[in-house]
Design a protein around this motif. Structure first.
Motif, PDB file in Angstrom:
ATOM      1  N   MET A   1      46.793  32.518  46.447  1.00  0.00           N
ATOM      2  CA  MET A   1      47.461  33.804  46.577  1.00  0.00           C
ATOM      3  C   MET A   1      48.713  33.824  45.693  1.00  0.00           C
ATOM      4  SD  MET A   1      47.200  34.433  50.663  1.00  0.00           S
ATOM      5  CE  MET A   1      45.637  34.319  51.504  1.00  0.00           C
ATOM      6  N   THR A   2      49.139  34.995  45.330  1.00  0.00           N
ATOM      7  CA  THR A   2      50.264  35.089  44.416  1.00  0.00           C
ATOM      8  C   THR A   2      51.062  36.351  44.677  1.00  0.00           C
ATOM      9  OG1 THR A   2      50.868  35.043  42.071  1.00  0.00           O
ATOM     10  CG2 THR A   2      48.955  36.342  42.660  1.00  0.00           C
ATOM     11  N   THR A   3      52.312  36.335  44.240  1.00  0.00           N
ATOM     12  CA  THR A   3      53.129  37.543  44.272  1.00  0.00           C
ATOM     13  C   THR A   3      53.034  38.193  42.899  1.00  0.00           C
ATOM     14  OG1 THR A   3      54.647  36.547  45.845  1.00  0.00           O
ATOM     15  CG2 THR A   3      55.436  38.455  44.632  1.00  0.00           C
ATOM     16  N   ARG A   4      52.614  39.425  42.845  1.00  0.00           N
ATOM     17  CA  ARG A   4      52.382  40.096  41.575  1.00  0.00           C
ATOM     18  C   ARG A   4      53.594  40.937  41.188  1.00  0.00           C
ATOM     19  NH1 ARG A   4      46.487  40.476  40.716  1.00  0.00           N
ATOM     20  NH2 ARG A   4      45.552  39.150  42.282  1.00  0.00           N
ATOM     21  N   GLN A   5      53.980  40.845  39.939  1.00  0.00           N
ATOM     22  CA  GLN A   5      55.108  41.608  39.430  1.00  0.00           C
ATOM     23  C   GLN A   5      54.610  42.628  38.416  1.00  0.00           C
ATOM     24  OE1 GLN A   5      57.736  38.594  37.910  1.00  0.00           O
ATOM     25  NE2 GLN A   5      58.534  38.088  39.936  1.00  0.00           N
ATOM     26  N   ASN A   6      55.367  43.721  38.318  1.00  0.00           N
ATOM     27  CA  ASN A   6      55.050  44.790  37.370  1.00  0.00           C
ATOM     28  C   ASN A   6      53.672  45.399  37.611  1.00  0.00           C
ATOM     29  OD1 ASN A   6      57.529  44.286  36.042  1.00  0.00           O
ATOM     30  ND2 ASN A   6      56.564  42.625  34.876  1.00  0.00           N
ATOM     31  N   ILE A   7      53.204  45.318  38.850  1.00  0.00           N
ATOM     32  CA  ILE A   7      51.934  45.925  39.231  1.00  0.00           C
ATOM     33  C   ILE A   7      52.202  46.891  40.366  1.00  0.00           C
ATOM     34  CG2 ILE A   7      49.664  45.494  40.247  1.00  0.00           C
ATOM     35  CD1 ILE A   7      49.593  42.851  38.810  1.00  0.00           C
ATOM     36  N   LYS A  18      48.589  45.806  58.372  1.00  0.00           N
ATOM     37  CA  LYS A  18      48.962  46.250  57.035  1.00  0.00           C
ATOM     38  C   LYS A  18      48.062  45.585  56.000  1.00  0.00           C
ATOM     39  CE  LYS A  18      53.893  46.920  58.060  1.00  0.00           C
ATOM     40  NZ  LYS A  18      55.269  46.491  57.715  1.00  0.00           N
ATOM     41  N   ILE A  19      47.585  46.399  55.053  1.00  0.00           N
ATOM     42  CA  ILE A  19      46.711  45.889  53.998  1.00  0.00           C
ATOM     43  C   ILE A  19      47.267  46.326  52.654  1.00  0.00           C
ATOM     44  CG2 ILE A  19      44.406  46.004  52.987  1.00  0.00           C
ATOM     45  CD1 ILE A  19      43.317  46.361  55.813  1.00  0.00           C
ATOM     46  N   LEU A  20      47.580  45.349  51.819  1.00  0.00           N
ATOM     47  CA  LEU A  20      48.159  45.611  50.504  1.00  0.00           C
ATOM     48  C   LEU A  20      47.055  45.886  49.497  1.00  0.00           C
ATOM     49  CD1 LEU A  20      50.869  45.651  48.918  1.00  0.00           C
ATOM     50  CD2 LEU A  20      50.435  43.243  48.349  1.00  0.00           C
ATOM     51  N   ALA A  21      47.263  46.901  48.674  1.00  0.00           N
ATOM     52  CA  ALA A  21      46.272  47.282  47.668  1.00  0.00           C
ATOM     53  C   ALA A  21      46.947  47.472  46.319  1.00  0.00           C
ATOM     54  CB  ALA A  21      45.567  48.570  48.092  1.00  0.00           C
ATOM     55  N   LEU A  22      46.145  47.440  45.261  1.00  0.00           N
ATOM     56  CA  LEU A  22      46.636  47.614  43.899  1.00  0.00           C
ATOM     57  C   LEU A  22      46.258  48.991  43.373  1.00  0.00           C
ATOM     58  CD1 LEU A  22      45.609  44.161  42.367  1.00  0.00           C
ATOM     59  CD2 LEU A  22      47.833  44.812  43.296  1.00  0.00           C
ATOM     60  N   LYS A  23      47.197  49.617  42.678  1.00  0.00           N
ATOM     61  CA  LYS A  23      46.932  50.879  41.993  1.00  0.00           C
ATOM     62  C   LYS A  23      46.631  50.583  40.526  1.00  0.00           C
ATOM     63  CE  LYS A  23      50.068  53.741  44.817  1.00  0.00           C
ATOM     64  NZ  LYS A  23      51.225  54.663  44.766  1.00  0.00           N
ATOM     65  N   ASP A  24      45.487  51.074  40.057  1.00  0.00           N
ATOM     66  CA  ASP A  24      45.119  50.791  38.679  1.00  0.00           C
ATOM     67  C   ASP A  24      44.136  51.828  38.176  1.00  0.00           C
ATOM     68  OD1 ASP A  24      44.949  49.327  36.234  1.00  0.00           O
ATOM     69  OD2 ASP A  24      43.094  48.399  36.923  1.00  0.00           O
ATOM     70  N   ASN A  25      44.467  52.452  37.077  1.00  0.00           N
ATOM     71  CA  ASN A  25      43.541  53.346  36.378  1.00  0.00           C
ATOM     72  C   ASN A  25      42.970  54.431  37.286  1.00  0.00           C
ATOM     73  OD1 ASN A  25      42.203  54.224  34.064  1.00  0.00           O
ATOM     74  ND2 ASN A  25      40.396  52.954  34.475  1.00  0.00           N
ATOM     75  N   GLY A  26      43.840  55.014  38.122  1.00  0.00           N
ATOM     76  CA  GLY A  26      43.428  56.161  38.910  1.00  0.00           C
ATOM     77  C   GLY A  26      42.812  55.857  40.256  1.00  0.00           C
ATOM     78  N   VAL A  27      42.707  54.567  40.613  1.00  0.00           N
ATOM     79  CA  VAL A  27      42.179  54.220  41.929  1.00  0.00           C
ATOM     80  C   VAL A  27      43.142  53.272  42.634  1.00  0.00           C
ATOM     81  CG1 VAL A  27      39.783  54.483  41.214  1.00  0.00           C
ATOM     82  CG2 VAL A  27      40.830  52.211  41.154  1.00  0.00           C
ATOM     83  N   GLU A  53      48.837  39.651  54.263  1.00  0.00           N
ATOM     84  CA  GLU A  53      49.082  40.853  53.474  1.00  0.00           C
ATOM     85  C   GLU A  53      49.044  40.544  51.978  1.00  0.00           C
ATOM     86  OE1 GLU A  53      52.578  42.998  54.686  1.00  0.00           O
ATOM     87  OE2 GLU A  53      52.262  42.501  56.797  1.00  0.00           O
ATOM     88  N   GLU A  54      48.791  39.283  51.631  1.00  0.00           N
ATOM     89  CA  GLU A  54      48.725  38.874  50.230  1.00  0.00           C
ATOM     90  C   GLU A  54      47.381  39.276  49.615  1.00  0.00           C
ATOM     91  OE1 GLU A  54      50.943  36.726  48.478  1.00  0.00           O
ATOM     92  OE2 GLU A  54      52.459  36.626  50.052  1.00  0.00           O
ATOM     93  N   ILE A  55      47.338  39.292  48.299  1.00  0.00           N
ATOM     94  CA  ILE A  55      46.109  39.579  47.561  1.00  0.00           C
ATOM     95  C   ILE A  55      45.613  38.281  46.942  1.00  0.00           C
ATOM     96  CG2 ILE A  55      45.120  40.845  45.621  1.00  0.00           C
ATOM     97  CD1 ILE A  55      47.193  43.022  46.152  1.00  0.00           C
TER      98      ILE A  55
END
Length: 442
Positions: A1-7, A18-27, A53-55
């Motif tokens: 698992m990692t902490t993502r920056q600039n995402i 709580k569920i963490l999700a990524l925003k990318d290219n309209g989804v 809650e990590e990705i």
């Protein structure tokens, strides 16, 4: 698992936590949510809340052998992006980034294929992002146990159909939680290709799957392989019994190939040695299956079909063996006969039986309309039309004679029709059809 920056991220607040999700290219994509856990050869235990809650850095996959044929058919697998996980109960939710929060979106649940032996829900070649944005739907991609771990059993210590129990647990999770993602848990469509389509057909008659979905899209299900498998499965089960104590899961997958059923004894069905097993929970006996489907015909809307040349890639691009010595005329006859016996006739029987039970069912067939495409509409050709992802499909030998513009033009129309069915259970006569699609209501 990692902490993502600039995402860019988004947090969903659900009954699961709580569920963490990524925003990318309209989804917005909530990746690799664990919905259950299992011990080896045990039924899945649903989780009550999110474990983290990590990705995850890597996509979890059931331990499996890389298939050189599948890599030619679809594309190379980047092993660095995946991690073997014996307890493979994960799902990914993909939702449009921009949508009306007062609207509940139709939900499509993707059940991947791979002969019940290989694959996972989160391959780049089944990325639903284009479809999700374009048609304003939610797609949930499900991973489940495969091979020895999920689809070969015979007694209490090694039960059959564990992968099917995994999928049922995933559907329970979706029913409870998908509203929190903007989905409508009263409008859920199961969508599967190949063995994924076969699994969906059998979920329609599985104990414990009642009221968890409302319609199904079944593409290229090898229903011809479902018959009279008991002796083959029992032999394969007995010959791999010694592997149950092997601690390293990857060693198990490396070892079982030495004991695969013999083609000379069991015929074409040996090309899918793992499968659902009738007479074991949650399934009925084989002889009861058609009646069960007929009895349940009022419960589910069905869209079922195949590609006209399902077996062409395997037959016409064989690099070794019997097929390499035959001319094209004979190869074409083999493709037609095997496509009919494994896919087409069984789908027709299923559809007619379902219609006789009063079910709402559509039949389709995908043809190749390209002049310079010797393989035609082979197995898996339907996938890039739905999961439009040029970078993922560009190394596929299946598409080497198919212009990407052809995929885009026909794919947009096909995605629209499939989404229309997922929304309503019906397809209007006025909806624009792609040129390669033959479609009719039974």
């Amino acid at each position: 698992m990692t902490t993502r920056q600039n995402i860019r991220t988004h947090t969903f607040h659900t009954p699961f936590g709580k569920i963490l999700a990524l925003k990318d290219n309209g989804v917005i994509k909530a990746k690799s949510i664990r919905y259950a856990r299992s011990e080896r050869f045990k039924k899945p235990i649903p989780l009550k809340s999110a474990e983290s809650e990590e990705i995850l850095d890597k996509t979890p996959v059931c331990p499996q052998n890389i298939s050189p044929l599948l890599e030619r058919l679809i594309g190379k697998t980047d092993l660095e992006k995946f991690e073997a996980e014996e307890s493979t109960q994960f799902l990914t939710v993909t939702r449009p980034e921009n949508y009306n929060e007062h609207e509940k979106l139709p939900v499509v649940v993707w059940i991947h294929g791979g002969s019940y032996e290989i694959g996972c829900g989160d391959l780049p070649t089944s990325d639903p992002s284009v479809w999700v944005k374009e048609q304003n739907i939610i797609v949930v991609s499900v991973s489940y146990r495969l091979g020895l771990f999920g689809f070969l059993g015979g007694n209490e210590n090694r039960p059959a159909n564990l992968g099917l129990f995994d999928i049922i647990e995933a559907l329970q999770w979706i029913k409870k939680n998908i509203n929190s993602f903007g989905g409508n848990n009263e409008n859920i469509t199961l969508f599967g290709q190949s063995s994924g389509g076969d699994a969906i057909a059998h979920l329609m008659i599985s104990e414990g799957a009642e009221n968890l979905f409302h319609r199904v899209i079944i593409q290229s299900a090898p229903l011809g392989f479902r018959h009279k498998r008991q002796k083959m499965s029992a032999e394969f089960f007995q010959r791999t019994e010694f592997l149950k104590e092997e601690k390293e899961a990857l060693k198990m997958t490396e070892s079982y190939v030495k004991f695969l059923p013999s083609f000379l004894k069991y015929g074409l069905k040996t090309s899918m040695p793992f499968c659902l097993q009738y007479g074991h929970a949650p399934l009925c006996k084989e002889e009861e299956s058609l009646e069960k489907w007929r009895e349940n015909a009022s419960k589910y809307d069905v869209l079922i079909g195949l590609n006209h040349d399902e077996t062409a890639f395997y037959v016409k691009t064989a690099e070794t063996g019997f097929y390499t010595y035959l001319n094209n005329t004979i190869l074409d006859k083999i493709v037609r006969k095997t496509t009919e016996s494994i896919y087409e006739k069984p789908a027709n029987i299923f559809a007619q039986n379902y219609a006789e039970g009063g079910g709402n069912i559509y039949r389709f067939k995908i043809h190749s309309t390209l002049k310079n495409n010797p393989i035609g509409a082979s197995h898996c050709i339907d996938l890039p039309f739905i999961f439009e992802n040029k970078s993922a499909w560009e190394s596929s030998e299946l598409l080497k004679d198919v212009p990407w513009e052809y995929i885009q033009e026909n794919g947009k129309k096909l995605r629209s029709i499939w989404a229309e069915f997922a929304r309503t259970g019906n397809i209007s006569d006025t909806s624009e059809r792609p040129e390669m699609l033959e479609l009719r209501k039974i």
